[in-house]
Scaffold this motif. Structure first.
Motif, PDB file in Angstrom:
ATOM      1  N   VAL A 158       0.856  -1.189   0.000  1.00 37.90           N
ATOM      2  CA  VAL A 158       0.000   0.000   0.000  1.00 37.90           C
ATOM      3  C   VAL A 158       0.892   1.239   0.000  1.00 37.90           C
ATOM      4  O   VAL A 158       1.937   1.252   0.657  1.00 37.90           O
ATOM      5  N   GLN A 159       0.496   2.240  -0.739  1.00 36.97           N
ATOM      6  CA  GLN A 159       1.188   3.536  -0.681  1.00 36.97           C
ATOM      7  C   GLN A 159       0.159   4.657  -0.769  1.00 36.97           C
ATOM      8  O   GLN A 159      -0.926   4.488  -1.331  1.00 36.97           O
ATOM      9  N   VAL A 160       0.518   5.771  -0.163  1.00 35.79           N
ATOM     10  CA  VAL A 160      -0.334   6.958  -0.168  1.00 35.79           C
ATOM     11  C   VAL A 160       0.398   8.041  -0.962  1.00 35.79           C
ATOM     12  O   VAL A 160       1.585   8.279  -0.743  1.00 35.79           O
ATOM     13  N   VAL A 161      -0.304   8.656  -1.897  1.00 37.61           N
ATOM     14  CA  VAL A 161       0.298   9.670  -2.774  1.00 37.61           C
ATOM     15  C   VAL A 161      -0.562  10.930  -2.732  1.00 37.61           C
ATOM     16  O   VAL A 161      -1.779  10.864  -2.912  1.00 37.61           O
ATOM     17  N   LEU A 162       0.102  12.062  -2.469  1.00 35.70           N
ATOM     18  CA  LEU A 162      -0.646  13.314  -2.330  1.00 35.70           C
ATOM     19  C   LEU A 162      -0.100  14.371  -3.285  1.00 35.70           C
ATOM     20  O   LEU A 162       1.098  14.392  -3.576  1.00 35.70           O
ATOM     21  N   SER A 163      -0.997  15.246  -3.732  1.00 34.49           N
ATOM     22  CA  SER A 163      -0.572  16.398  -4.549  1.00 34.49           C
ATOM     23  C   SER A 163      -1.545  17.534  -4.314  1.00 34.49           C
ATOM     24  O   SER A 163      -2.751  17.306  -4.155  1.00 34.49           O
ATOM     25  N   GLU A 164      -1.011  18.738  -4.327  1.00 26.22           N
ATOM     26  CA  GLU A 164      -1.876  19.915  -4.254  1.00 26.22           C
ATOM     27  C   GLU A 164      -2.184  20.393  -5.662  1.00 26.22           C
ATOM     28  O   GLU A 164      -1.277  20.640  -6.455  1.00 26.22           O
ATOM     29  N   ILE A 165      -3.466  20.522  -5.948  1.00 25.07           N
ATOM     30  CA  ILE A 165      -3.911  20.890  -7.297  1.00 25.07           C
ATOM     31  C   ILE A 165      -4.554  22.277  -7.212  1.00 25.07           C
ATOM     32  O   ILE A 165      -5.497  22.465  -6.428  1.00 25.07           O
ATOM     33  N   PRO A 166      -4.074  23.228  -8.017  1.00 27.68           N
ATOM     34  CA  PRO A 166      -4.564  24.598  -7.871  1.00 27.68           C
ATOM     35  C   PRO A 166      -5.900  24.841  -8.571  1.00 27.68           C
ATOM     36  O   PRO A 166      -5.994  25.676  -9.480  1.00 27.68           O
ATOM     37  N   CYS A 167      -6.924  24.114  -8.151  1.00 30.29           N
ATOM     38  CA  CYS A 167      -8.271  24.389  -8.657  1.00 30.29           C
ATOM     39  C   CYS A 167      -9.275  23.868  -7.637  1.00 30.29           C
ATOM     40  O   CYS A 167      -8.923  23.161  -6.691  1.00 30.29           O
ATOM     41  N   THR A 262      -7.097  22.069  -4.111  1.00 33.09           N
ATOM     42  CA  THR A 262      -7.559  20.725  -3.743  1.00 33.09           C
ATOM     43  C   THR A 262      -6.358  19.863  -3.401  1.00 33.09           C
ATOM     44  O   THR A 262      -5.343  19.920  -4.101  1.00 33.09           O
ATOM     45  N   LEU A 263      -6.492  19.076  -2.352  1.00 37.35           N
ATOM     46  CA  LEU A 263      -5.474  18.080  -2.041  1.00 37.35           C
ATOM     47  C   LEU A 263      -5.943  16.756  -2.627  1.00 37.35           C
ATOM     48  O   LEU A 263      -6.985  16.228  -2.223  1.00 37.35           O
ATOM     49  N   SER A 264      -5.202  16.248  -3.582  1.00 40.87           N
ATOM     50  CA  SER A 264      -5.497  14.921  -4.115  1.00 40.87           C
ATOM     51  C   SER A 264      -4.823  13.911  -3.196  1.00 40.87           C
ATOM     52  O   SER A 264      -3.613  13.971  -2.968  1.00 40.87           O
ATOM     53  N   VAL A 265      -5.628  13.008  -2.635  1.00 41.32           N
ATOM     54  CA  VAL A 265      -5.110  11.985  -1.727  1.00 41.32           C
ATOM     55  C   VAL A 265      -5.398  10.625  -2.352  1.00 41.32           C
ATOM     56  O   VAL A 265      -6.562  10.240  -2.508  1.00 41.32           O
TER      57      VAL A 265
END
Ligand code: FES
Ligand SMILES: [Fe+2]
Length: 433
Positions: A158-167, A262-265
């Motif tokens: 299992v892995q968790v991947v996050l990114s901040e998306i500017p919308c 938005t935080l993509s999790v």
């Protein structure tokens, strides 16, 4: 096409807004648990609120106002103690319930006044589950935190991947109920990105259908070469209420940071081959994925979710739904908008919205529609991989987001019984079989 006020109602997430109040009725994953092991304090912006996440020395998580109720200093510059977090300005201390538990000078000056009993800091409950921290920002008592079925599976990496998306979050979530985009944004575009212009066109969509169930919607599709017997039609993929996509072995939450971000999790499960069982992770690794190509300033487009991000940010910081032209492929989007607004109105009327679970027993294991569930439960062998059965479940590389750190690639390949280059390590697998 929506009226401006409908567009606004769907996108606003601050406290007291229609959708903000609906989203606050659910547990929201907002950080990986592992992150606090390195640094026990993290400033967090969530649904337009500035907060501080901490883990104190006894292991309790707190999520409190960014600003101290004394004279508004930034608590993220404080420190954690055995119980609670202390402000660095004058030393007031707070616990995870929001109680003020120490006011050093006040207690010297007026030992009997108990000024601190009249002070609280805004605080939200936090729970840890599946390698993620979840916040509940709505009125108490909080509903149960649903343990989705894949969180209980074993023998997976299992892995968790996050990114901040500017919308805004909602255009991201509309992508969770949009089957046709897959053919174009992923299949056709990827072909073009690889320079293939005369290859066979990816199978086109012939039919789509959308259904609602207790925990969201399913979308179903038939593409060229598929039939009504295919699980893509009989089971479908899940648009998980209220802000998630679930595809069977991964979740993608679209967590509002505020109206503009938005935080993509992402939470991803890869079952290891049975020769590599038993497999257990000491801790679930996490990483933050880049979204921009620093050399060109353009968005990254090499991986599945990066392609989605390109579409979302391309719609503008907040998509202007007064200017769109919806067609047959958008019936799911229309359905989801209507149902979210209806449920938000229920909250405004003091009712309980859809998909909140109050029964602790029921929340301990919540089933979802899963294509190929047997595969995840029963597993597969390297013989299956060699025969082409389940081979697509044995990917040598992470296809969803760009930028996976090398140590996580290495840990994944090690778990799967691969050499560092991603080819199967047949000697090691044979030795373990
Ligand atoms: S501002 Fe935090 S203790 Fe004074
Ligand atoms: Fe997509």
């Amino acid at each position: 096409m929506l009226k401006p006020e409908q567009n606004q109602a769907l996108m606003e997430v601050g406290p007291g807004t229609l959708m903000g109040d609906l989203l606050r009725r659910y547990w929201t994953p907002f950080a990986p648990t592992g992150e606090l092991d390195q640094n026990p304090i993290k400033p967090i912006r969530l649904m337009g609120e500035d907060l501080v996440l901490y883990k104190d020395k006894s292991g309790s998580y707190g999520l409190v106002d960014r600003h101290c109720p004394h004279r508004r200093a930034d608590i993220s510059y404080g420190w954690v103690e055995d119980c609670g977090i202390r402000c660095n300005y004058h030393g007031w201390k707070f616990d995870e319930s929001g109680a003020c538990i120490h006011q050093p000078f006040e207690e010297v000056a007026h030992p009997d006044a108990r000024f601190k009993d009249r002070i609280t800091i805004k605080a939200y409950p936090v729970k840890a589950c599946a390698g993620l921290l979840w916040a509940y920002m709505g009125p108490l008592p909080a509903p149960e935190l649903p343990v989705w079925e894949p969180f209980t599976w074993g023998n997976g990496f299992v892995q968790v991947v996050l990114s901040e998306i500017p919308c805004n979050w909602f255009q991201c979530q509309e992508n969770s109920i949009d089957p046709v985009h897959f053919e174009w944004l992923h299949d056709n575009w990827s072909q073009r990105l690889r320079g293939v212009t005369n290859g066979k066109a990816p199978p086109t969509h012939l039919r789509v259908a959308f259904d609602e169930f207790d925990y969201g919607f399913t979308y179903k599709r038939i593409r060229e070469g598929q039939s009504e017997q295919d699980e893509l039609w009989t089971v479908g993929r899940t648009c998980l209420w209220p802000n998630c996509l679930f595809t069977g072995n991964h979740f993608e939450w679209r967590i509002p940071i505020d109206d503009d971000n938005t935080l993509s999790v992402g939470w991803f499960f890869d079952r290891v081959p049975e020769e590599m069982e038993p497999f257990r992770q000491e801790r679930i690794p996490y990483w933050y994925g880049p979204i921009k190509d620093e050399r060109t300033g353009r968005w990254l487009d090499s991986h599945v979710m990066n392609q989605d991000f390109v579409a979302w940010v391309g719609q503008g910081t907040i998509a202007d739904r007064t200017q769109e032209h919806l067609g047959e492929s958008d019936r799911g989007v229309i359905l989801m908008r209507r149902r979210l607004l209806e449920e938000a109105e229920k909250v405004r009327d003091g009712q309980e919205p859809k998909a909140t679970i109050r029964d602790a027993e029921a929340a301990r294991f919540v089933q979802l529609p899963i294509i190929g569930r047997d595969f995840f439960l029963a597993g597969y062998s390297m013989r299956d991989v060699a025969n082409g059965n389940g081979g697509f479940r044995y990917p040598k590389a992470f296809v969803f987001q760009a930028g996976q750190p090398q140590e996580i690639t290495d840990a994944y390949r090690d778990a799967m019984g691969m050499h560092p280059d991603g080819t199967p390590d047949l000697d090691r697998i044979a030795a373990r079989a």
